[in-house]
Design a protein around this motif. Structure first.
Motif: not given
Length: 160
Positions: A61-66, A84-87, A143-145, A147-154
Protein backbone atom coordinates in the motif's frame (compact mmCIF):
# COMPACT_ATOMS: atom_id res chain seq x y z
CA UNK A 1 -12.00 13.02 -5.01
CA UNK A 2 -9.65 13.52 -7.94
CA UNK A 3 -6.73 11.76 -6.18
CA UNK A 4 -8.78 8.63 -5.60
CA UNK A 5 -8.83 8.00 -9.36
CA UNK A 6 -5.03 7.67 -9.26
CA UNK A 7 -5.27 4.54 -7.10
CA UNK A 8 -5.13 1.33 -9.14
CA UNK A 9 -8.16 -0.96 -9.18
CA UNK A 10 -8.50 -3.75 -6.65
CA UNK A 11 -7.60 -6.38 -9.23
CA UNK A 12 -4.46 -4.44 -10.16
CA UNK A 13 -3.50 -4.09 -6.49
CA UNK A 14 -3.93 -7.81 -5.87
CA UNK A 15 -1.89 -8.60 -8.98
CA UNK A 16 0.80 -6.15 -7.93
CA UNK A 17 0.88 -7.59 -4.40
CA UNK A 18 1.13 -11.22 -5.56
CA UNK A 19 3.53 -10.45 -8.41
CA UNK A 20 5.85 -8.46 -6.17
CA UNK A 21 5.77 -11.24 -3.59
CA UNK A 22 6.68 -13.88 -6.16
CA UNK A 23 9.50 -11.78 -7.58
CA UNK A 24 10.87 -11.04 -4.10
CA UNK A 25 10.78 -14.74 -3.21
CA UNK A 26 12.61 -15.60 -6.44
CA UNK A 27 15.29 -12.96 -5.78
CA UNK A 28 15.66 -14.09 -2.16
CA UNK A 29 15.91 -17.72 -3.31
CA UNK A 30 18.62 -16.79 -5.79
CA UNK A 31 20.61 -14.67 -3.33
CA UNK A 32 20.43 -17.18 -0.47
CA UNK A 33 20.68 -20.24 -2.72
CA UNK A 34 17.77 -21.76 -0.81
CA UNK A 35 14.71 -23.36 -2.38
CA UNK A 36 11.56 -21.23 -2.17
CA UNK A 37 9.83 -23.74 0.13
CA UNK A 38 12.72 -23.42 2.62
CA UNK A 39 12.45 -19.62 2.48
CA UNK A 40 8.71 -19.77 3.11
CA UNK A 41 9.27 -22.12 6.05
CA UNK A 42 11.93 -19.77 7.43
CA UNK A 43 9.61 -16.73 7.04
CA UNK A 44 6.87 -18.55 8.93
CA UNK A 45 9.13 -19.74 11.72
CA UNK A 46 10.92 -16.41 12.25
CA UNK A 47 8.15 -13.88 11.59
CA UNK A 48 4.82 -15.77 11.70
CA UNK A 49 2.20 -15.65 8.95
CA UNK A 50 0.32 -12.81 10.62
CA UNK A 51 3.32 -10.49 10.47
CA UNK A 52 4.32 -11.50 6.93
CA UNK A 53 0.84 -10.97 5.48
CA UNK A 54 0.07 -7.69 7.27
CA UNK A 55 3.57 -6.33 6.63
CA UNK A 56 3.39 -7.23 2.95
CA UNK A 57 -0.02 -5.59 2.56
CA UNK A 58 1.05 -2.38 4.33
CA UNK A 59 4.34 -2.22 2.44
CA UNK A 60 2.54 -2.70 -0.89
CA UNK A 61 0.00 0.00 0.00
CA UNK A 62 2.82 2.39 0.86
CA UNK A 63 4.67 1.70 -2.39
CA UNK A 64 1.52 2.03 -4.51
CA UNK A 65 0.55 5.28 -2.77
CA UNK A 66 4.01 6.74 -3.28
CA UNK A 67 4.19 5.65 -6.90
CA UNK A 68 0.72 7.08 -7.57
CA UNK A 69 1.75 10.61 -6.56
CA UNK A 70 1.90 12.51 -9.86
CA UNK A 71 2.29 16.07 -11.03
CA UNK A 72 -0.79 18.26 -11.52
CA UNK A 73 -3.00 16.12 -9.31
CA UNK A 74 -4.30 16.53 -5.77
CA UNK A 75 -1.87 14.19 -4.01
CA UNK A 76 -2.78 14.89 -0.39
CA UNK A 77 -4.85 11.71 -0.06
CA UNK A 78 -2.10 9.53 -1.55
CA UNK A 79 0.47 11.18 0.69
CA UNK A 80 -1.69 10.45 3.74
CA UNK A 81 -2.20 6.83 2.64
CA UNK A 82 1.55 6.31 2.21
CA UNK A 83 2.39 7.88 5.57
CA UNK A 84 -0.33 5.89 7.36
CA UNK A 85 0.92 2.66 5.76
CA UNK A 86 4.44 3.46 7.01
CA UNK A 87 3.07 4.22 10.47
CA UNK A 88 1.16 0.93 10.36
CA UNK A 89 4.38 -0.95 9.57
CA UNK A 90 6.19 0.55 12.56
CA UNK A 91 3.23 -0.17 14.84
CA UNK A 92 3.07 -3.73 13.53
CA UNK A 93 6.78 -4.25 14.11
CA UNK A 94 6.62 -3.01 17.68
CA UNK A 95 3.44 -4.99 18.39
CA UNK A 96 5.04 -8.23 17.21
CA UNK A 97 8.17 -7.40 19.20
CA UNK A 98 6.10 -7.19 22.35
CA UNK A 99 4.18 -10.32 21.34
CA UNK A 100 7.41 -12.30 20.90
CA UNK A 101 8.74 -11.14 24.26
CA UNK A 102 5.42 -11.96 25.92
CA UNK A 103 5.31 -15.42 24.36
CA UNK A 104 8.89 -16.06 25.45
CA UNK A 105 8.23 -14.98 29.02
CA UNK A 106 4.95 -16.91 29.02
CA UNK A 107 6.70 -20.11 27.95
CA UNK A 108 9.31 -19.51 30.64
CA UNK A 109 6.71 -19.15 33.37
CA UNK A 110 4.87 -22.36 32.39
CA UNK A 111 7.81 -24.68 32.96
CA UNK A 112 9.66 -25.58 36.13
CA UNK A 113 13.33 -24.61 36.06
CA UNK A 114 15.84 -27.30 36.85
CA UNK A 115 19.39 -27.90 35.68
CA UNK A 116 18.18 -30.58 33.27
CA UNK A 117 15.45 -28.42 31.69
CA UNK A 118 17.40 -25.18 31.26
CA UNK A 119 18.73 -25.98 27.77
CA UNK A 120 15.27 -26.73 26.37
CA UNK A 121 13.72 -23.68 28.01
CA UNK A 122 16.47 -21.40 26.68
CA UNK A 123 15.90 -22.83 23.20
CA UNK A 124 12.19 -22.01 23.33
CA UNK A 125 12.88 -18.59 24.79
CA UNK A 126 15.38 -17.63 22.10
CA UNK A 127 12.99 -18.80 19.38
CA UNK A 128 10.31 -16.40 20.65
CA UNK A 129 12.83 -13.59 21.14
CA UNK A 130 14.10 -14.16 17.60
CA UNK A 131 10.63 -13.30 16.27
CA UNK A 132 10.47 -10.33 18.60
CA UNK A 133 13.67 -8.74 17.44
CA UNK A 134 13.50 -9.70 13.74
CA UNK A 135 10.12 -7.99 13.37
CA UNK A 136 11.70 -4.80 14.70
CA UNK A 137 14.83 -5.18 12.57
CA UNK A 138 12.72 -5.54 9.41
CA UNK A 139 9.73 -3.36 10.28
CA UNK A 140 11.25 -0.14 11.57
CA UNK A 141 13.74 0.45 8.72
CA UNK A 142 11.06 -0.48 6.15
CA UNK A 143 8.70 1.99 7.75
CA UNK A 144 11.32 4.73 7.69
CA UNK A 145 12.14 4.04 4.03
CA UNK A 146 8.48 4.18 2.96
CA UNK A 147 7.83 7.30 5.03
CA UNK A 148 10.88 9.10 3.65
CA UNK A 149 10.21 8.07 0.05
CA UNK A 150 6.55 9.12 0.12
CA UNK A 151 7.37 12.43 1.84
CA UNK A 152 10.23 13.30 -0.51
CA UNK A 153 8.26 12.32 -3.59
CA UNK A 154 5.26 14.37 -2.44
CA UNK A 155 7.43 17.39 -1.63
CA UNK A 156 9.28 17.21 -4.95
CA UNK A 157 6.13 16.92 -7.06
CA UNK A 158 4.20 19.55 -5.11
CA UNK A 159 7.00 22.11 -5.49
CA UNK A 160 7.34 21.63 -9.28
Amino acid sequence: MFAIKAIPSTANLIGLFLGTGIILLAVASYLTQMPVIDLVTWLQSVFSWGFVIIFSALFSIGVVAGASIQASKNNTFLYDVGIQAANGISTLALTFTLLGISLGIGSLSEQPLSPSSVNGIIGELTEQFSMAFMTTVVGLPSSAIIRAWVSLRYSKIETE
